[in-house]
Design an enzyme around this catalytic site. Sequence first.
Site: not given
Length: 324
Positions: A156, A175, A236, A260, A265, A284
């Site tokens: 992504i 990363d 998340r 998002d 949730e 989401h």
Amino acid sequence: MDSTIVLCDEKTVDQTDQVEILEAAGATLETLDKKTEAAVEAAVSGADGIIVDAATPVTRRVIERTDTLEVVGRAGIGVDNIDVEAAVNNDITVVNVPDYSLEEVSTHAFALLLACNRGISQYDRAVKSGTWDWKAGRPLHRLSSGTLGLVGFGGIARRLAAKLRTFGVDVIATDPYVDASTMRDYGVGKVSFDELLERVEYLSIHVPLYDETRHMFSVDEFERLPESAIVINTSRGPVIDEPALVAALESSEIARAGLDVLESEPPAPDNPLLERDDVVVTPHTAWYSRASRRDLSEGVARAVAAVLRGDPNHSVVDPETPWI
């Protein structure tokens, strides 16, 4: 081959293509609507596989109480609701669909960035309340004048980096599982997490949820970002400490956020993030398009069917490399 697969995912459970793939592999399908640990434990008793969404807990208890389960299919990318280590230790294969919505999520992250950068939510609320004033969204900053930091550099983030290049945005990333040469191939500079916080005006989060990343962004991290910073999260919710985010926005330690995902949730009606003009929230839904939903249902079905056939499968989750 006779096997039983339990379907517990509202995004894919009504998809004809998924049913056809699993039935062609000799599977009988059962549907589970309840998403509690007890319900899942009962459902997998005697089943060979289960397909779940992010809200369905496949815990150590569930795994250790079954002696028939061969495969857990995650209809999605993140596997934080599945005890992957317990599954591996009990010879249960966990598969996911790591590439089904790369286009959608990267586009959604970009859309949230643009909405925050241009003050779209603030202008929209002002106009609808009767205020027609260019000053309602200020201060705004030129997008291409800032540096964007990607936390996580999986599929992504790589798609997002490619899209940002056309807008002239400088991109850096952190990363631990991706080397600098791979990032250079995408025109992205590799930096440490600490350096990233010091250099960026825009921050986009693309990491899975596990112990190391829970509340990865809290008081200290927000304090180190510039006052003009925009924070985007499509990964998340619990990666961000929400009270710390609210405090950072209230004290103007950062400028805006596009989310998002949230810690809970759906959110409680009194969640303070919902009342803020400087926060854009979507439910989401970054993963969704009609095409991605089809890709998801087919992808998880093929991955589960492959495991049942004993075929090697590229979608097997490796617990040793969690940042995907």
